[in-house]
Scaffold this motif. Structure first.
Motif, mmCIF file in Angstrom:
data_model
loop_
_atom_site.group_PDB
_atom_site.id
_atom_site.type_symbol
_atom_site.label_atom_id
_atom_site.label_comp_id
_atom_site.label_asym_id
_atom_site.label_seq_id
_atom_site.Cartn_x
_atom_site.Cartn_y
_atom_site.Cartn_z
ATOM 1 N N HIS A 178 105.667 -1.062 36.892
ATOM 2 C CA HIS A 178 104.697 -0.460 35.958
ATOM 3 C C HIS A 178 105.147 -0.750 34.537
ATOM 4 N N HIS A 201 103.412 -1.561 30.220
ATOM 5 C CA HIS A 201 102.318 -1.938 29.328
ATOM 6 C C HIS A 201 102.993 -2.777 28.260
ATOM 7 N N HIS A 229 97.495 5.353 36.846
ATOM 8 C CA HIS A 229 98.409 6.468 36.529
ATOM 9 C C HIS A 229 97.955 7.708 37.295
#
Ligand SMILES: [Zn+2]
Length: 453
Positions: free
Chosen positions: A64, A66, A233
């Motif tokens: 995970h 970003h 999420h």
């Protein structure tokens, strides 16, 4: 051309295989990115690395991230916020993202990951500003290829803006049709489902509070039609739980299940606030969790119930999460923090250093749906990293190489990272890009982004 790599006289080879083998003084031979041999024999090779002082580990797998957030780290005004306020403030900067910021932030974030032993990166990109290029994920795959890392990218999305009761501003949400069209385009263009694939695509609407139920449902249908995985999420904060209870009269997992979001092709980031029944439901359905301890600590979100999940055999992987809540992309640091956090919280029931290493390798591979990475044995991908044990800070740690990453931790870059049989980090430096040049250029791009807001 068949590329042959030999790592000889490896001091300790931590395999993370079924038998938890740790081999001493062995050679590892690889051809075309696949491990062909582990043992005492010697083979001719194009490239030979001396492993006599080295511990060799399976490459770490990040589940995970970003990557774009590497450009909004350490910003004073959000340092004391929890998730919802933090998001609302940062969206005002993120709405200025473009191809340039995506390229440089991807190089920076994945570069740091590779220097900390990561060989496969999953990224959750969900911000597609109205004025930006349509091809931000294409740019990310380009950056991964430049670096030589294995990448699972996602077509993330947001469709519920402030005016409809969500969190993000209007300029970063898109219509369902546009999102699904681009999702299908990306899967068809990039998703390689074969063993040893370097590129895969995941569908990943952002979260229950930035996406409509319809988009969640449609994304699940499309992903199953196309045979790709689903990610979002979930159960990150109590605010989110309040949101789904108030809006839909359901707890977060119940809400997602009602939209088809459960099963072994689904994994959630965080998974902190699950109750006992929900943990059992995850275990029964083999729905996965990406554990992001540093982000969870930074945003005061809570502690994921990892010891119970492991006991129940819920699939668990490790992840750094976005850099605005970490504020870095170092999986070795994540591994150590995870070890310490669960020691503090669960004492004797906490995972060992080796357990956490297995979460970051095999566990992560499992939630990405891969059987060809995450351990070092014949027939698996040659994805690994190497630590030279002749470091002052490792004196006295030689008795348990499989736990040392958790118990002692590695400070600084690894010595080598190898992906698909290619050396991508050597002596702690990225091989295929000029780090100093990229750092300079990336900092200029950061200034442009921040000045836009
Ligand atoms: Zn996240």
């Amino acid at each position: 051309m068949s590329k042959k790599l030999l790592i000889k006289n490896i001091r300790s080879l931590v395999t993370c295989d079924k038998e938890d083998n740790v081999f001493k003084n062995v050679n590892l031979y690889s051809e075309d990115g696949i491990i062909k041999y582990i043992g005492k024999d010697i083979f001719e090779a194009d490239e030979v690395i001396d492993g006599k002082d080295m511990i060799v580990y399976p490459g770490l797998i990040n589940t995970h991230h970003h990557l774009y957030q590497t450009f909004t780290r350490n910003l004073p005004k959000v340092q004391n916020m929890e998730l919802f306020d933090w998001l609302i403030t940062l969206y005002e900067i993120w709405k200025g993202l473009d191809s340039e910021t995506i390229r440089y932030s991807s190089l920076v974030g994945m570069g740091e990951l590779m220097k900390s032993g990561c060989t496969t990166c999953f990224d959750h990109h969900y911000v597609f500003p109205k004025d930006a290029s349509e091809e931000l994920i294409d740019v990310q795959f380009g950056a991964a290829t430049e670096l030589g890392i294995r990448m699972h990218a996602s077509r993330g999305s947001m469709s519920l803006s402030k005016k409809d009761g969500g969190l993000p501003p209007d300029s970063v949400v898109q219509s369902i049709d546009k999102i699904l069209y681009d999702s299908e385009r990306l899967v068809k263009k990039y998703h390689d489902r074969k063993d040893f694939s370097m590129r895969q695509v995941v569908l990943a609407p952002c979260s229950p509070f930035s996406v409509t139920g319809d988009l969640m449902k449609e994304s699940a249908n499309l992903a199953r039609d196309l045979g790709v995985r689903l990610h979002t999420h979930l159960a990150e904060t109590k605010d989110e739980e309040k949101f789904t209870l108030e809006k839909f009269g359901m707890r977060p997992l119940e809400y997602m299940e009602s939209l088809g979001w459960i099963g072994e092709d689904v994994w959630y980031a965080h998974g902190i606030h699950f109750n006992d029944d929900e943990l059992k439901r995850l275990a029964d359905t083999k729905t996965g969790v990406a554990h992001c301890p540093i982000s969870n600590m930074k945003l005061s979100s809570g502690i994921a119930r990892i010891p119970e999940m492991l006991k129940l055999d819920v699939p668990v992987g490790l992840a750094v999460d976005g850099s605005a809540s970490n504020d870095g992309s170092n999986l070795l640091e994540e591994l150590r923090v995870s070890y310490l956090l669960h020691r503090l919280n669960s004492s004797k029931n906490a995972p060992t250093g080796y357990d956490i290493l297995k979460i970051a390798t095999k566990g992560s591979a499992r939630i990405l749906g891969r059987n060809d990475i995450g351990e070092l044995s014949v027939g698996k991908a040659t994805d690994l990293f190497m630590i030279n044990t002749n470091r002052l800070e490792l004196v006295g740690t030689q008795y348990d190489p499989k736990s040392v990453l958790g118990t002692v931790g590695i400070k600084g870059a690894v010595d080598y990272t190898v992906v698909n049989g290619n050396v991508v980090v050597k002596d702690g430096k990225l091989v295929s890009i000029d780090e100093e040049k990229i750092t300079r250029e990336a900092n200029l791009a950061v200034e442009k982004l921040i000045n836009k807001a």
